[in-house]
Write a protein that holds these residues in place. Structure first.
Motif, PDB file in Angstrom:
ATOM      1  N   THR A  33     -26.676 106.422 -25.784  1.00  0.00           N
ATOM      2  CA  THR A  33     -27.724 107.394 -25.481  1.00  0.00           C
ATOM      3  C   THR A  33     -28.111 108.204 -26.716  1.00  0.00           C
ATOM      4  OG1 THR A  33     -26.082 109.067 -24.866  1.00  0.00           O
ATOM      5  CG2 THR A  33     -26.906 107.629 -23.103  1.00  0.00           C
ATOM      6  N   HIS A  34     -27.552 107.843 -27.865  1.00  0.00           N
ATOM      7  CA  HIS A  34     -27.744 108.650 -29.067  1.00  0.00           C
ATOM      8  C   HIS A  34     -29.225 108.754 -29.439  1.00  0.00           C
ATOM      9  CE1 HIS A  34     -25.870 110.721 -32.436  1.00  0.00           C
ATOM     10  NE2 HIS A  34     -26.723 110.127 -33.254  1.00  0.00           N
ATOM     11  N   PHE A  35     -29.947 107.640 -29.320  1.00  0.00           N
ATOM     12  CA  PHE A  35     -31.347 107.633 -29.734  1.00  0.00           C
ATOM     13  C   PHE A  35     -32.217 108.490 -28.808  1.00  0.00           C
ATOM     14  CE2 PHE A  35     -29.923 103.259 -31.111  1.00  0.00           C
ATOM     15  CZ  PHE A  35     -29.717 103.634 -32.426  1.00  0.00           C
ATOM     16  N   ILE A  36     -32.064 108.268 -27.509  1.00  0.00           N
ATOM     17  CA  ILE A  36     -32.916 109.015 -26.581  1.00  0.00           C
ATOM     18  C   ILE A  36     -32.556 110.504 -26.593  1.00  0.00           C
ATOM     19  CG2 ILE A  36     -31.474 108.679 -24.525  1.00  0.00           C
ATOM     20  CD1 ILE A  36     -34.101 108.373 -22.950  1.00  0.00           C
ATOM     21  N   GLU A  59     -50.491 104.780 -24.796  1.00  0.00           N
ATOM     22  CA  GLU A  59     -49.078 104.723 -24.423  1.00  0.00           C
ATOM     23  C   GLU A  59     -48.279 103.863 -25.408  1.00  0.00           C
ATOM     24  OE1 GLU A  59     -51.357 106.058 -20.990  1.00  0.00           O
ATOM     25  OE2 GLU A  59     -51.584 104.320 -22.294  1.00  0.00           O
ATOM     26  N   ARG A  60     -48.884 102.754 -25.874  1.00  0.00           N
ATOM     27  CA  ARG A  60     -48.190 101.918 -26.852  1.00  0.00           C
ATOM     28  C   ARG A  60     -48.036 102.653 -28.181  1.00  0.00           C
ATOM     29  NH1 ARG A  60     -51.666  98.336 -27.233  1.00  0.00           N
ATOM     30  NH2 ARG A  60     -52.406  98.369 -29.380  1.00  0.00           N
ATOM     31  N   GLU A  61     -49.075 103.375 -28.582  1.00  0.00           N
ATOM     32  CA  GLU A  61     -49.017 104.150 -29.818  1.00  0.00           C
ATOM     33  C   GLU A  61     -47.957 105.235 -29.727  1.00  0.00           C
ATOM     34  OE1 GLU A  61     -52.555 105.668 -32.368  1.00  0.00           O
ATOM     35  OE2 GLU A  61     -52.157 107.224 -30.880  1.00  0.00           O
ATOM     36  N   ASN A  62     -47.899 105.927 -28.577  1.00  0.00           N
ATOM     37  CA  ASN A  62     -46.892 106.974 -28.407  1.00  0.00           C
ATOM     38  C   ASN A  62     -45.481 106.409 -28.575  1.00  0.00           C
ATOM     39  OD1 ASN A  62     -48.914 108.810 -27.903  1.00  0.00           O
ATOM     40  ND2 ASN A  62     -48.598 108.892 -25.691  1.00  0.00           N
ATOM     41  N   ALA A  63     -45.238 105.252 -27.959  1.00  0.00           N
ATOM     42  CA  ALA A  63     -43.911 104.630 -28.078  1.00  0.00           C
ATOM     43  C   ALA A  63     -43.627 104.216 -29.518  1.00  0.00           C
ATOM     44  CB  ALA A  63     -43.822 103.420 -27.153  1.00  0.00           C
ATOM     45  N   THR A  64     -44.653 103.732 -30.215  1.00  0.00           N
ATOM     46  CA  THR A  64     -44.489 103.325 -31.615  1.00  0.00           C
ATOM     47  C   THR A  64     -44.165 104.533 -32.488  1.00  0.00           C
ATOM     48  OG1 THR A  64     -46.099 101.555 -31.234  1.00  0.00           O
ATOM     49  CG2 THR A  64     -45.570 102.070 -33.523  1.00  0.00           C
ATOM     50  N   ILE A  65     -44.819 105.656 -32.222  1.00  0.00           N
ATOM     51  CA  ILE A  65     -44.539 106.892 -32.968  1.00  0.00           C
ATOM     52  C   ILE A  65     -43.090 107.329 -32.755  1.00  0.00           C
ATOM     53  CG2 ILE A  65     -45.045 109.370 -33.070  1.00  0.00           C
ATOM     54  CD1 ILE A  65     -47.987 108.634 -32.403  1.00  0.00           C
ATOM     55  N   ILE A  99     -36.093 102.378 -29.819  1.00  0.00           N
ATOM     56  CA  ILE A  99     -36.678 102.800 -28.544  1.00  0.00           C
ATOM     57  C   ILE A  99     -36.373 101.792 -27.439  1.00  0.00           C
ATOM     58  CG2 ILE A  99     -38.944 101.677 -28.786  1.00  0.00           C
ATOM     59  CD1 ILE A  99     -40.144 104.362 -27.762  1.00  0.00           C
ATOM     60  N   LYS A 100     -36.093 100.555 -27.824  1.00  0.00           N
ATOM     61  CA  LYS A 100     -35.806  99.527 -26.829  1.00  0.00           C
ATOM     62  C   LYS A 100     -34.431  99.690 -26.208  1.00  0.00           C
ATOM     63  CE  LYS A 100     -39.010  96.109 -28.673  1.00  0.00           C
ATOM     64  NZ  LYS A 100     -39.231  94.690 -29.035  1.00  0.00           N
TER      65      LYS A 100
END
Length: 998
Positions: A73-76, A203-209, A258-259
């Motif tokens: 869970t470190h990343f999130i 939404e894809r851009e937000n996840a990429t950021i 993020i994955k």
């Protein structure tokens, strides 16, 4: 012999388990040893200690370990905690040509998080149309200059986002741009959006950021885990578990952290299914009928919360539809659909003044052994209740003997009721339900649950998360849009399946074991040719090599390491907290008292605020009747225009104040939502169309009126008003949403829509000067829109104020404001939003229930289909916020066909057969489906399991004439059925301007 080790690093505990792959079918499921320890601040030592412990317990030779898989869970946590130590500023490169500027990057990020991450945007040439044509060729010099500018500003991370890049199988535009960037500035970290998510640019851009922001943290964690492996002298491959329960190698995980965000819950779910043996006996029902496939739900009960997830037949968790919010940011990538509620072993049991007993959501959490009564504390908890009933042996049962039997009994009933309700919410069919109970709080369930055929307590349930990591498989995924014209659908599906299988094998799956576990086809509306979105997933077991091999060396050209080995565990220092880190920027009403809030109305003019826009957006959804497109993007455009267009420019006037000769113009979005949500607008489309129309007719631009008030188009006039500094008329030309241009009231009553202008962001202007019928205009516009990429603006001929006052729908913007305010107020008061809606306008509840079936298909270029809704039982009705307008229960189902918008509602049998239909409402009256929070649900968002209310609102009298019925009634949509009106009289909306005028 071959063994796998699974580790799950949580915020509190680090769990580890070792499995013998040759004994997976035995009763112990191959689990040789498991261990739970407290998570250490440096991560490495905790992981190392947990792995060492299970190795010591199992006495397995290290050379026989096939792999180590870690879920973390470190990343999130870096994002949720908005820990500035672990987050980097990100520059966004959009390959978009002239498009997308109307919604800049970071538009819907929380305030503080945006302050940490926002590194600016560079709009670059490039990007694709939906059919694969280039929007514009890449400009290497432009890219190089942008890269050098980023370096000069001290930013190290770039989110690279190309329009429709997910449709490019090899991400050619993004990959070529990335190559040019790294040649100009080798030290930059670049993340390509086609590697992150599907279509839906924002939404894809937000996840990429978000992914780019934690790359540095990803490298640190990677080094930490690799050092733990080296310290343990383990030479096997190291993997991390992904959101969908499959594996990703550690080097790739460091590039795409993020994955792994939701790997914790996923590990618990898949581990529980495995430990219960469901992979060996998928078809088991309570009555012994082996032909019935049960639906399996995992219920993970912790100390404070309960998480529930539905498992697919593949054994993987069902994925959440649409977007997923992480740290308040809308993202679009694969995440398990998990419903959580405040019930756990530490939940507090409290007695209300009226004698009712409440369990949760308050909890003693990890202080259970200090504060619960059975451990000598003073707080009555859910764990105390099950111990008092003799259902669990824990602590000192004598310490709860003084608790009244009635309190214990009522608390037990409340625990069961809450669990039964959340389980029912997650059901995916009417098949038998098997529930897997895991987690420390699983002791709360001993006897049966209503609606559950079987409750299963798996072995090793305390190690389910680590076991889930250990058994994770390799996946390959394809998400693409294909044009079927002239092609075999079977050939296209076969090719997509082969690509998915090849991907899985390339990542390390055993070729003999890979299989397709998921195929989804979604037709896209308004397309010139039959077009479908195809999603395919293949999974397979990790291949077992003949001899142990060291981890693979990362390929040349991948994202390099930016720190020396040995630096990953350096002390990060104290957490850098941002006070307003998760403060929403798109919910301006959040801290406003709506009871006392007054809109700014001066001298007969309503000056629109951000709060007004939010309320109007919610109201537009209700009047969208399933269509009109989502309101979120148009709301963001309005906010951007309001925040950058100067004070006092966004304003609304009453139609009564229009001069008879004033020229009122029109402009709305026209095309396919699938394109509009990806190739975002530049902002000049509607103004360019109105300017062209003004030149053609030789009339001044005095005001603008929305074409339709329903859905996103209800908000599209606000940026236009700011652009021209003209008022928006409080009204529209439909009073709802409809699918075509000729569904405006002015056309119905004989006023021509031509000359009609179609424009795009590249200053292409197409004019239809005259037509022989309104239907012909629609056909001509649709043909032109295809050439313009199916995302453009349509601006029909202006009309004088006298016509607008006679044939327009007055005060519909006011109505959306009142509806939005009513829903938001009801949500805060926790009262019925249906009662609140009907306090503002006439209407009727047609049905309350749960969606049990959705069918979609293409017809005439539109997304058509139907939804079937089953009735709620009495307990479910009581659980919902009570409404005095609730529909009487008949025991029947309801079916609602749609052509983007909902066309009629009928009571039916469970199959929705036409022979059983009793139609209770048809167009032109408004049929809306509302979720449990009062927000409208568009036809594109319908899915199994949603609890909904169906309401009907009477249409404006202009639609009830013979002319109106012919176009907007059932006949206009090809139905040979009579018009059925809701038995409520239309009442014209109040005017915000009249009510709040100073």
């Amino acid at each position: 012999m071959a063994y796998r080790i699974g580790v799950d690093v949580g915020g509190t505990n680090t769990d580890a388990a070792i499995l013998d792959l040759k004994a997976l079918d035995e009763p112990g499921r191959g689990v040789l040893a498991s261990w739970k320890a407290t998570t250490t601040p440096d991560i490495t030592s905790g992981v190392e200690a947990a792995i060492k412990e299970v190795l010591d317990q199992s006495k397995v030779e290290k050379s026989r370990i096939l792999s180590v898989t870690i879920g973390t869970t470190h990343f999130i946590n870096s994002l949720i905690e908005a820990d500035a130590r672990r987050l980097d500023r990100v520059a966004v490169f959009r390959l978009c040509g002239p498009f997308t500027r109307q919604i800049p990057p970071f538009s819907d990020f929380p305030l503080g998080l945006r302050g940490i991450l926002d590194g600016g945007v560079h709009y670059l040439d490039g990007g694709l149309e939906m059919d694969g044509r280039e929007i514009a060729p890449l400009n290497p010099q432009q890219i190089q200059e942008a890269a050098k500018s980023v370096v000069a500003s001290g930013i190290n991370a770039i989110a690279l986002v190309g329009v429709f890049s997910p449709l490019d199988h090899h991400g050619i535009h993004e990959e070529e741009c990335r190559r040019i960037i790294l040649e100009a500035a080798p030290g930059l970290r670049v993340v390509c959006s086609h590697d992150i998510g599907p279509t839906g640019l924002l939404e894809r851009e937000n996840a990429t950021i978000l992914n780019a922001a934690i790359l540095r943290t990803g490298e640190k964690v990677k080094h930490s885990f690799k050092r733990a492996m080296a310290s343990l002298k383990l030479t096997c491959p190291l993997f991390l578990s992904q959101n969908d329960g499959t594996l990703i190698d550690v080097e790739t995980a460091a590039k795409y952290p993020i994955k792994t965000f939701a790997s914790g819950p996923t590990n618990s779910m898949t581990g529980a299914a495995f430990l219960a043996g469901l992979d060996n006996k998928r078809s088991i029902s309570n009555d012994g009928d082996d032909t019935v496939e049960p639906q399996v739900l995992v219920v993970d009960i912790g100390g404070t919360t309960t998480d529930v997830c539905a498992l697919l037949p593949s054994g993987f968790p069902r994925q959440a539809p649409g977007f997923v919010e992480i740290g308040g940011v809308r993202t679009a990538f694969s995440m398990p659909e998990v419903v959580s509620m405040g019930l756990g072993g530490g939940s507090k049991v409290e007695i209300e003044d009226d004698g009712k007993v409440r369990v949760g959501p308050g909890s003693v959490g990890h202080f259970l052994k200090k504060q619960a009564k059975i451990f000598g504390g003073s707080t009555l908890t859910a764990t105390d209740v099950v111990v008092a009933l003799g259902e669990a042996e824990l602590g000192d049962a004598s310490l709860v003997k003084d608790v009244p039997d009635q309190t214990i009994s009522l608390a037990r009933q409340e625990i069961k009721r809450k669990l039964e309700r959340v389980i029912d919410q997650m059901k995916v069919s009417s098949a038998p339900v098997h529930v897997l109970l895991v987690g420390g709080g699983a002791l709360l369930v001993k006897d049966g649950l209503e609606g559950v055929d079987k409750c299963i307590h798996p072995i090793h349930q305390g190690a389910a998360n680590a076991v889930g990591a250990a058994i994770a498989k390799i996946s390959g995924e394809v998400d693409t849009v294909e044009i079927l014209e002239g092609k075999s659908e079977k050939d296209i599906l076969d090719a997509a399946c082969k690509r998915a299988i090849d991907q899985a094998i390339e990542k390390g799956a055993s070729p003999d074991d890979v299989r397709i576990v998921e195929v989804n086809k979604m037709p896209l509306q308004y397309m010139s040719q039959v077009t479908v979105r195809i999603q395919v997933r293949a999974v397979g077991k990790l291949a077992i090599p003949d001899e142990p091999t060291p981890p693979p060396t990362p390929p040349l050209g991948e994202i390099p390491d930016y720190e020396e080995e040995g630096e990953g565990d350096e002390d990060e220092g104290e957490k850098v907290s941002v006070p307003n880190a998760l403060e929403p920027t798109t919910k301006p009403s959040l801290h406003v008292d709506l009871e006392t809030y007054r809109p700014d109305v001066r001298d007969g003019i309503w000056y629109v605020s951000e709060i007004d826009l939010e309320l109007i957006s919610t109201g537009c959804g209700v009047l969208g009747t399933g269509g009109g497109g989502p309101t979120h993007y148009e709301f963001l455009k309005g906010l951007h225009a309001l925040r950058t267009g100067g004070q006092g420019k966004m304003r609304i006037i009453s139609p009564k104040s229009l001069d008879d000769n004033a020229q009122v113009f029109f402009g709305s979005w026209y095309g396919s939502p699938s394109v509009i949500n990806e190739r975002l607008s530049s902002g000049n489309e509607i103004p360019s169309g109105i300017e062209a129309s003004s030149r053609i007719v030789g009339k001044s631009i005095d005001a603008v009126l929305p074409d339709e008030i329903g859905g996103g188009n209800g908000l599209s006039s606000f940026p236009t008003g700011v652009h021209f500094d003209i008022p928006i008329v409080d009204g529209d030309a439909m009073g709802r949403a409809y699918p075509t241009m000729y569904h405006v009231t002015f056309s119905v009553y004989g006023h021509s829509l031509v000359p009609c202008v179609l424009t795009d962001a590249r200053n292409n202007v197409n004019v239809v000067m005259s037509t022989d019928s309104p239907e012909r205009l629609e056909t001509m516009l649709r043909t032109s829109a295809i050439e313009l990429g199916l995302s453009c603006a349509a601006c029909s001929a202006p009309l004088p104020g006298s016509v607008v006052k006679e044939y327009g729908i007055p005060n519909s913007l006011s109505l959306t404001w009142y509806l939005g305010r009513a829903i938001h107020q009801a949500r805060r008061r926790k009262t019925s939003y249906i009662d609140a809606i009907f306090a503002e306008c006439a209407g009727k509840v047609l049905f309350s229930g749960k969606i049990v079936d959705v069918k979609r298909y293409l017809g005439g270029g539109y997304t058509m289909g139907s939804v079937i809704i089953a009735p709620l039982n009495n307990e479910e009705r009581d659980a919902a916020t009570a409404s005095k307008h609730q529909a009487a229960s008949t025991g029947r189902h309801m079916t609602i066909p749609f052509q983007n918008e909902y066309l009629y509602a009928a009571l039916t049998d469970a199959q929705g057969s036409e022979e059983s239909q009793e139609i209770v409402c048809t167009v032109p009256d408004l049929i809306s489906i509302l979720g449990q929070d009062g927000e409208a649900i568009g036809s594109q968002d319908l899915r199994y399991g949603l609890h909904v209310s169906v309401i009907a609102l009477p249409a404006h009298p202009l639609w009830k004439s013979e002319k109106g019925i012919k176009v907007g009634g059932p006949e206009g949509f090809g139905f040979k059925i009579p018009v059925v009106e809701v038995d409520k009289k239309f009442t014209e909306s109040r005017s915000v301007i009249d009510e709040f005028s100073t």
